[in-house]
Design a protein around this motif. Structure first.
Motif, PDB file in Angstrom:
ATOM      1  N   GLY A   1       0.836  -1.190   0.000  1.00 45.26           N
ATOM      2  CA  GLY A   1       0.000   0.000   0.000  1.00 45.26           C
ATOM      3  C   GLY A   1       0.871   1.241   0.000  1.00 45.26           C
ATOM      4  O   GLY A   1       2.099   1.160   0.063  1.00 45.26           O
TER       5      GLY A   1
ATOM      6  N   VAL B   1      -4.517   0.378   7.620  1.00 40.91           N
ATOM      7  CA  VAL B   1      -5.249   0.630   6.377  1.00 40.91           C
ATOM      8  C   VAL B   1      -6.284   1.717   6.624  1.00 40.91           C
ATOM      9  O   VAL B   1      -7.059   1.636   7.582  1.00 40.91           O
ATOM     10  CB  VAL B   1      -5.942  -0.656   5.874  1.00 40.91           C
ATOM     11  CG1 VAL B   1      -6.753  -0.380   4.615  1.00 40.91           C
ATOM     12  CG2 VAL B   1      -4.919  -1.757   5.626  1.00 40.91           C
TER      13      VAL B   1
ATOM     14  N   THR C   1      -9.358   1.482   0.810  1.00 37.30           N
ATOM     15  CA  THR C   1      -9.047   0.572  -0.293  1.00 37.30           C
ATOM     16  C   THR C   1      -9.918   0.945  -1.478  1.00 37.30           C
ATOM     17  O   THR C   1     -11.079   1.325  -1.307  1.00 37.30           O
ATOM     18  CB  THR C   1      -9.312  -0.900   0.094  1.00 37.30           C
ATOM     19  OG1 THR C   1     -10.656  -1.025   0.578  1.00 37.30           O
ATOM     20  CG2 THR C   1      -8.329  -1.390   1.138  1.00 37.30           C
TER      21      THR C   1
ATOM     22  N   THR D   1      -5.826  -0.077  -5.327  1.00 38.17           N
ATOM     23  CA  THR D   1      -4.869   0.586  -4.443  1.00 38.17           C
ATOM     24  C   THR D   1      -5.272   0.416  -2.988  1.00 38.17           C
ATOM     25  O   THR D   1      -6.457   0.287  -2.657  1.00 38.17           O
ATOM     26  CB  THR D   1      -4.776   2.096  -4.757  1.00 38.17           C
ATOM     27  OG1 THR D   1      -6.084   2.678  -4.658  1.00 38.17           O
ATOM     28  CG2 THR D   1      -4.211   2.335  -6.143  1.00 38.17           C
ATOM     29  N   ILE D   2      -4.254   0.426  -2.126  1.00 40.82           N
ATOM     30  CA  ILE D   2      -4.454   0.371  -0.675  1.00 40.82           C
ATOM     31  C   ILE D   2      -3.804   1.614  -0.089  1.00 40.82           C
ATOM     32  O   ILE D   2      -2.599   1.825  -0.265  1.00 40.82           O
ATOM     33  CB  ILE D   2      -3.812  -0.899  -0.071  1.00 40.82           C
ATOM     34  CG1 ILE D   2      -4.428  -2.168  -0.680  1.00 40.82           C
ATOM     35  CG2 ILE D   2      -3.962  -0.914   1.449  1.00 40.82           C
ATOM     36  CD1 ILE D   2      -3.659  -3.449  -0.347  1.00 40.82           C
TER      37      ILE D   2
END
Length: 734
Positions: free
Chosen positions: A665, A705, A708, A714-715
């Motif tokens: 990420g 995180v 998303t 994509t992260i």
């Protein structure tokens, strides 16, 4: 004192004026060169260059006069000016790296030094992958790069894109998934083909008129609601131009082929049906294209046969089956499905070396001593009868437990394979043990878990004997006529030392030495490094960086060597069910075994180039499908802090590989609000302007995180705080 000061000021002003005049001359030359063949008067030049201050305007005429005197600019009797430089015109392929500019990779690298920078305004509606004709400016730009402009789009690389529908009251746009497509595609409401807002579709470009900001298209296929598993996989297939179904004609041809193996055909072959033979493949495999036979010889040596499905016996030239196999060139393995090169009737049936069935094969049979030295070898057509179908896990268990079907033969073959492998590395082969990720999916395609594939002895056993067969087949053809006979080789150039030097710098930032002072010792240095990083958090990152620093392997008729394997000659012979080049090798091998004449190399080279391109497409699609599942997996994962390692740094963000899941990420610089960070490109790091805090390649970090995006795959991450404050995680974008 005053006079001295005045003289200094006058001298300073003169220097500034000279600098300004040189800068103006450069701008004028670049403008005229960019508009080669056109004429402009001084007023038009002032307007085109958007010169507004009176001092610079007054300097245009004197600068033009000096350029005329120098011969750099031509002036006609009407005081119109034009470039005298003779620009170079070349053809190349567009790499549209970001919305502001693209690079053109020349088709003939000798014509220009490096890639050509083209500003977006000068692309003439060219898109990524297009073949274009470019005018190269005689002078380098401010960046020191060769610059130019596109004169025409010679050939579009594609006219279909996958994207998400966004509908407004009077019109609609398709937002493409493809990251290098920086233009939304305008679609009239009547050309939506029933698609509704938020759905994924395939859109075909229909026109792009001069002056229009966006191309126009029409929806030709509605895939469904964005975010659903089947829709996203179909989106990836469409994005990379992969086929959705097998055409009817080759399917009919496949169904019409008889299963019967005639006595006449068996007589043409060496009969191995009474020799112990087995296949070893993944548990979920259905296309078994290689088998190994073993028997102890009376002289004490061992006979090891590598038998490969004889696909070209069934797929004949100039048939629909052959044409479709060539077009696909390879099977593609996405996270949840295989897109086969051949119809199922062949790949899983007629050609698959299933147990307890007679099968037609092409073989390389070795006689080896107890130290795995090859004493003799034979190449030709065989017929086999597989006694056992092993999954990798089953065969490994028999070796580990020293029990079960044929465990003694498996153990002996494992010992032999290790000796062959050891010699290969001693001769300079590079040991890349890349990390492979596999997902456990439920019936709807939702990722339930992530599995890191482990390579055990049994995987290496199969690999070594396949490599040995490929090597001996290539050497057999090369030695037959000193490399003059047309053949399909798998080649791998030696690495570029500059790229290796850059990689060496990366390795040092992770705390590892990678000595490349001696170019002849590169393989040993790489192997030493690969051994050091086994099982460490940075293993995957450094392996990927090392692979990127290497040359790409390719198919070619040129009999060059293979650096990574340290083979003088190498080919692909062992997987004709899933690779077209292996079918090419089988055809040529059969031709030469029957003393046929060498065919024209150019036609076969074109097939090699096509196969290499298709191989890259398949690899890109496979990576995209894995990335999609990684993003979905992380969107469903537990909301917690993860340990990671900084895998890349750019001016706009920090890429972090999460150690537990191997998912990557990015933390955006604009979201790092504890300081203002400067990008130090030379040392690949970000430096806080106030705190002097450094974020460097290889740093071990904790992240969480925050978002998303399935569409963009994509992260988004953030650095985890030391306190208990947690930002609510954004829902995944669907």
């Amino acid at each position: 004192m005053g006079r001295k000061s005045d003289r200094k000021k006058t001298s300073k002003n003169r220097g500034e004026n000279q600098t300004d005049a040189a800068s103006l001359a450069r701008r004028i030359l670049q403008f005229l060169d960019a508009n080669f063949g056109e004429e402009f008067n001084s007023k038009q030049i002032i307007k085109k260059l958007e010169i507004r201050d009176a001092l610079t305007k007054g300097g245009v005429e004197p600068v033009l006069s000096k350029l005329v005197e120098a011969g750099s600019v031509s002036r006609n009797p009407r005081n119109y000016y034009s470039s005298t430089q003779d620009p170079e015109f070349i053809e190349g392929i567009v790499d549209f790296v970001n919305p502001r500019f693209a690079f053109i990779t020349p088709l003939d690298p000798e014509k220009v030094d490096g890639d050509i920078l083209i500003k977006e305004a000068d692309l003439k509606q060219a898109l990524d992958g297009d073949k274009v004709r470019v005018m190269v400016y005689p002078l380098k730009g401010k960046t020191g790069r060769v610059e130019g402009k596109v004169l025409e789009v010679v050939e579009r690389s594609r006219d279909e894109y996958v994207g998400r529908v966004e509908i407004s009251p009077r019109f609609a746009f398709i937002v493409p998934d493809f990251k290098k497509m920086h233009k939304d595609i305008f679609v009239h409401r009547g050309a939506l083909n029933g698609a509704v807002h938020g759905e994924k579709v395939i859109v075909k470009l229909t026109e792009w008129r001069e002056g229009d900001k966006n191309p126009t298209g029409e929806v030709i296929r509605v895939l469904g609601k964005a975010g659903e598993h089947e829709v996203e996989i179909h989106s990836i297939m469409a994005e990379f131009g992969l086929p959705f179904e097998y055409p009817e004609e080759p399917e009919k041809e496949a169904e019409a082929i008889s299963e019967k193996i005639t006595a006449k055909e068996i007589k043409k072959r060496k009969d191995f049906r009474d020799v112990l033979t087995f296949t070893i493949d993944p548990a979920d495999a259905k296309d078994f294209d290689d088998a190994i036979s073993y028997r102890k010889l009376e002289n004490g040596n061992h006979e090891i046969g590598v038998h490969i499905a004889d696909v070209t016996h069934y797929v004949q030239p100039n048939t629909a089956l052959e044409k479709e196999a060539y077009n696909r060139a390879t099977s593609v393995y996405l996270v949840d499905r295989t897109i086969p090169m051949l119809p199922e009737r062949l790949s899983n049936g007629l050609c698959s070396l299933r147990p307890n069935e007679d099968k037609l094969t092409f073989a390389c049979v070795f006689e080896v001593d107890d130290e795995a030295n090859v004493k003799k070898h034979w190449i030709g057509k065989t017929v086999i009868h597989s006694d056992r179908r092993y999954a990798y896990e089953d065969a490994q268990e028999n070796i580990d437990n020293q029990s079960g079907d044929y465990f003694e033969e498996l153990t002996l073959l494992n010992v032999m394979a290790k000796k062959v492998r050891q010699r290969r590395f001693k001769h300079g082969a590079v040991n890349f043990e890349t990390v492979e990720v596999k997902f456990k999916l439920d019936e709807k395609g939702t990722p339930l878990g992530l599995i890191i594939k482990e390579r055990k002895d049994i995987h290496k056993l199969i690999e070594e004997f396949m490599l040995l067969a490929n090597k001996y087949v290539a050497e057999f053809i090369f030695n037959k006529n000193k490399g003059k006979d047309t053949f399909v080789y798998r080649t791998h150039d030696s690495p570029d030392m500059e790229r290796l030097d850059t990689f060496s710098g990366f390795a040092k930032r992770f705390g590892h030495e990678f000595d490349i002072q001696n170019p002849n010792n590169v393989s040993n240095a790489l192997n030493k490094l690969m051994e050091e990083i086994q099982g460490k958090p940075e293993q995957n990152v450094l392996e990927q960086l090392a692979i990127r620093s290497m040359a790409k392997a390719k198919y070619t008729t040129e009999p060059k060597g293979h650096f990574g394997l340290a083979f003088a000659h190498y080919s692909h012979f062992t997987s004709p069910i899933r690779r077209y080049p292996d079918m090419m090798v089988h055809r040529l091998l059969e031709l030469y075994l029957e003393n046929g004449k060498s065919p024209d190399a150019e036609a076969w080279e074109q097939k090699c180039v096509h196969s290499s391109e298709r191989e890259k497409r398949a690899a890109d699609a496979e990576r995209a499908s894995i990335k999609y599942k990684q993003v979905e997996f992380m969107s469903l994962a537990e909301d917690k802090d993860y340990e990671g390692i900084v895998a890349g740094i750019t001016e706009w963000g920090v890429f972090v590989e999460i150690t537990e899941t191997k998912c990557e990420g990015m933390i955006r610089v604009q979201d790092m609000d504890d300081d203002y960070y400067d990008f130090d490109q030379k040392n690949m790091r970000l430096v806080g302007s106030k705190t002097k805090k450094m974020i460097t390649l290889g740093d071990k970090v904790k992240v969480r995180v925050v978002n998303t995006d399935i569409d963009r795959r994509t992260i988004d991450l953030e650095f985890a705080d030391n306190n208990d404050r947690k930002k609510p995680r954004a829902r995944p974008v669907r």
